[in-house]
Enzyme design. Sequence first.
Site, short mmCIF file in Angstrom:
data_model
loop_
_atom_site.label_atom_id
_atom_site.label_comp_id
_atom_site.label_asym_id
_atom_site.label_seq_id
_atom_site.Cartn_x
_atom_site.Cartn_y
_atom_site.Cartn_z
CG ASP A 54 10.81 -41.43 16.46
OD1 ASP A 54 11.62 -41.34 15.52
OD2 ASP A 54 9.76 -42.10 16.41
CD GLU A 135 7.18 -3.47 9.93
OE1 GLU A 135 6.24 -3.44 9.11
OE2 GLU A 135 8.06 -2.59 9.97
CD GLU A 137 0.15 -6.87 8.43
OE1 GLU A 137 0.43 -5.67 8.21
OE2 GLU A 137 -0.31 -7.64 7.56
CD GLU A 192 -1.63 -3.49 9.40
OE1 GLU A 192 -2.31 -3.27 8.38
OE2 GLU A 192 -0.53 -2.94 9.61
CD GLU A 199 2.45 -4.20 11.68
OE1 GLU A 199 1.78 -4.27 10.64
OE2 GLU A 199 3.45 -3.45 11.80
CG HIS A 248 5.97 -5.62 5.84
ND1 HIS A 248 5.28 -4.43 6.00
CD2 HIS A 248 5.28 -6.32 4.92
CE1 HIS A 248 4.22 -4.42 5.20
NE2 HIS A 248 4.21 -5.56 4.54
NE ARG A 319 4.43 3.00 3.98
CZ ARG A 319 5.01 2.64 5.11
NH1 ARG A 319 5.15 1.36 5.38
NH2 ARG A 319 5.45 3.54 5.97
CD GLU A 336 8.92 -2.35 5.18
OE1 GLU A 336 8.34 -2.29 6.28
OE2 GLU A 336 8.65 -1.60 4.22
NE ARG A 338 5.80 -2.86 1.28
CZ ARG A 338 5.07 -2.37 2.30
NH1 ARG A 338 5.70 -2.01 3.42
NH2 ARG A 338 3.77 -2.27 2.21
#
Length: 447
Positions: A54, A135, A137, A192, A199, A248, A319, A336, A338
């Site tokens: 359903d 990645e 976390e 982390e 992570e 990420h 970063r 990447e 982020r």
Amino acid sequence: MKKKWTREAILSDAKAQNVRFIRLIFTDINGILKNVEIPLSQLNKAMDNDMMFDGSSIDGFVRIEESDMYLVPDLDTWLVFDWKETEKDAKIARLICDIELPMRQSFPGDPRSNLKRVLKRMKDMGFTQFNLGPEPEFFLFKLDDKGEASKNLYDNGGYFDLAPVDLAENCRRDIVLELEDHGFEIEASHHENAPGQHEIDWKYLDAVAACDSIQTFKLIVKSVARRHHLHATFMPKPIYGVAGSGMHCNVSLFNEAGNAFYDPEAEDGLSQTALYFIGGLIKYARSFTAVCNPTVNSYKRLVPGYEAPVYNAWSKQNRSPLIRIPSARGNSTRIEVRSVDPSANPYLALAVMLQAGLEGIEHKIDPPKAIDRNIYAMSHEERLANGIVDLPGSLREAIKELRQEPVMLDALGSHIAQNFITAKSMEFESYQKHVSQWELDKYFTSY
């Protein structure tokens, strides 16, 4: 995860491992796993694609007057869970399913099928594969005496800490062992930045398999954590004053010649295709944020001061922006992204990011100049001078951006887009009406 399963191999494996129940799993538009559990006697029927359910009971699927839908198992996702959940050592297996309508056409509200639709556009453009290395976390909290999740963290560790500071080492090891037993190729596992935050990373897979693995990962993490009398949460920001949890996404695009993002003749090793892909991501980032950061809580993470990317820019070195280019080249060349957090529906998040990148390639969208300095240390005026704009600061702002961008609406398809925007608008309205403890602490006695 790479084994190709046939009907005969599945039936043989089910008998050999004493499988008695099979979970036919799918994902709703909110990214929540759903399942219909069947006994072994119904496995052949399921593999004949004749198992119905359903759909009107699932968020974002269909109305009650059009509820009958088919579960179509992907045989390559056959997986027998090692934990014992029933008597007599009977095991439970799973098959991940796509959803079909009664007339056997693909259901446009199925996130997994929708990703396949965007991947078809990729293949029509001459590319063979889109890979994702996530990645994710998560936080670990203690369970109380009743077995309910408490707000008490399990440890006070930080980046890469060891026991006794990182008390969750044993739990994390058990998670890794369980993941490896279920076909994951684990690359790293560590504590982390925030207390109680962890992570675990695994090797990239093609787009659909990678999204399947994210959903499986969450299920295994939560299950193993509970054996350790812990609660694992992928909520983006469960604790005030510390870093939130991201996911990420390392993405790469391949053609017959190899990694389309790599050019050995280029000074930095990045192909023009990679640059156009980055250009598309930058152009559409504000409009795909609602999908990659789909909860009210997501925007408690996307604030300055906790290394979360709040600025729509890219870099080859640091970063602080939305997009970073890791240093590896050759077939490991990747982009990447982020901003994504683990509350995102992975199938939808990957669909919008891929669509944005393909738009960049098709329309030759050049990215802005790379920002190779710490954006967090730049003033507002410096950011404006460098063409750096912020990502949306709230779910309401992000929904507004999504609603106004036809390219991203097309990446979701009209059915998912309409239901997603409606659900998330209602979520924000509910949040806006809520009186929080912070407000009571701040204003109750002052006014």
